[in-house]
Design a protein around this motif. Structure first.
Motif, PDB file in Angstrom:
ATOM      1  N   PHE A 168       0.866  -1.177   0.000  1.00  0.00           N
ATOM      2  CA  PHE A 168       0.000   0.000   0.000  1.00  0.00           C
ATOM      3  C   PHE A 168       0.906   1.230   0.000  1.00  0.00           C
ATOM      4  CE2 PHE A 168      -2.285  -3.408   2.026  1.00  0.00           C
ATOM      5  CZ  PHE A 168      -3.538  -3.331   1.465  1.00  0.00           C
ATOM      6  N   VAL A 169       0.730   2.110  -0.995  1.00  0.00           N
ATOM      7  CA  VAL A 169       1.559   3.310  -1.118  1.00  0.00           C
ATOM      8  C   VAL A 169       0.642   4.522  -1.237  1.00  0.00           C
ATOM      9  CG1 VAL A 169       3.328   4.480  -2.495  1.00  0.00           C
ATOM     10  CG2 VAL A 169       3.351   1.974  -2.319  1.00  0.00           C
ATOM     11  N   ASP A 170       0.832   5.506  -0.372  1.00  0.00           N
ATOM     12  CA  ASP A 170       0.073   6.762  -0.407  1.00  0.00           C
ATOM     13  C   ASP A 170      -1.438   6.518  -0.374  1.00  0.00           C
ATOM     14  OD1 ASP A 170       2.375   8.411  -0.544  1.00  0.00           O
ATOM     15  OD2 ASP A 170       2.527   8.023  -2.696  1.00  0.00           O
ATOM     16  N   CYS A 171      -1.888   5.598   0.451  1.00  0.00           N
ATOM     17  CA  CYS A 171      -3.322   5.281   0.552  1.00  0.00           C
ATOM     18  C   CYS A 171      -3.927   5.936   1.782  1.00  0.00           C
ATOM     19  CB  CYS A 171      -3.527   3.768   0.620  1.00  0.00           C
ATOM     20  SG  CYS A 171      -3.075   2.920  -0.901  1.00  0.00           S
ATOM     21  N   LEU A 172      -5.218   6.237   1.691  1.00  0.00           N
ATOM     22  CA  LEU A 172      -5.968   6.817   2.797  1.00  0.00           C
ATOM     23  C   LEU A 172      -7.037   5.829   3.231  1.00  0.00           C
ATOM     24  CD1 LEU A 172      -6.897   9.171   4.648  1.00  0.00           C
ATOM     25  CD2 LEU A 172      -8.322   9.933   2.728  1.00  0.00           C
ATOM     26  N   PHE A 173      -7.086   5.531   4.535  1.00  0.00           N
ATOM     27  CA  PHE A 173      -8.100   4.668   5.123  1.00  0.00           C
ATOM     28  C   PHE A 173      -8.939   5.530   6.056  1.00  0.00           C
ATOM     29  CE2 PHE A 173      -4.551   2.056   3.944  1.00  0.00           C
ATOM     30  CZ  PHE A 173      -5.104   0.866   3.501  1.00  0.00           C
ATOM     31  N   SER A 174     -10.237   5.676   5.759  1.00  0.00           N
ATOM     32  CA  SER A 174     -11.078   6.593   6.515  1.00  0.00           C
ATOM     33  C   SER A 174     -12.442   5.973   6.824  1.00  0.00           C
ATOM     34  CB  SER A 174     -11.266   7.883   5.703  1.00  0.00           C
ATOM     35  OG  SER A 174     -12.165   8.753   6.332  1.00  0.00           O
TER      36      SER A 174
END
Length: 181
Positions: free
Chosen positions: A148-154
């Motif tokens: 996972f590269v530059d991912c956002l988990f929200s």
């Protein structure tokens, strides 16, 4: 060669099928101009800026996207996969394949009876610049290498408390680079 009415009949025949079953017919009928246009515009893949999923919360088959035993690497670029409601995987399942997922959004996916939204079961998976929001039981890596590269988990939710989990028993290599949770 197909007559003009043949294509219309083919489109009508697949119209009521789930999205994943319609996709091969749509790709076959779209022709090389669409593929060339996507590549010329720098999309990086033949499928760009596409939304896949249901508009409602009703069942939309086993999963929205499946990459199963692909002989060549598969690239998903610019997709929005939302409202997946599968029985064993709701949004994406990759099995023994190499898949690159770039600039995709996974929104409000959940599986019936608690399966994950995304499953990587062998092979290599890379998620780059992706957003995972409001999913249930988000990602399970059973085997293989996942990055996972530059991912956002929200605003994701999991019964186990983990946004990304590996149940153990098989070799798994997980890498997170510049991700936000």
């Amino acid at each position: 060669m197909n007559q003009p009415g043949d294509e219309t009949q083919q489109l009508r025949a697949v119209a009521a099928k789930p999205a994943l079953q319609r996709l091969p017919t749509y790709l076959r009928l779209s022709g090389p101009g669409w593929l060339q246009g996507a590549m010329t515009l720098g999309g990086g893949s033949a499928i760009t800026s596409l939304t896949i999923g249901a508009d409602t919360v009703s069942d939309n088959s086993e999963r929205v996207v499946g990459v199963l035993f692909a002989a060549e690497p598969v690239v998903l670029d610019g997709l929005v996969i939302r409202n997946g409601r599968g029985g064993s995987t709701s949004a994406l399942r990759s099995s023994d394949s190499t898949v690159e997922v770039r600039r995709c959004r996974f929104v409000a996916n959940y599986g019936r009876n608690s399966p994950p939204s995304i499953v990587v079961d062998g092979g290599n998976a890379t998620f780059e610049d992706c957003v995972f929001e409001k999913n249930e039981n988000v990602i399970r890596v059973d085997r293989g290498n996942t990055e996972f590269v530059d991912c956002l988990f929200s605003e994701n939710w999991s019964r186990t408390g983990a946004v990304v989990e590996s149940p153990g028993g098989n070799p798994v290599d997980l890498t997170f680079t510049r991700c936000t949770f």
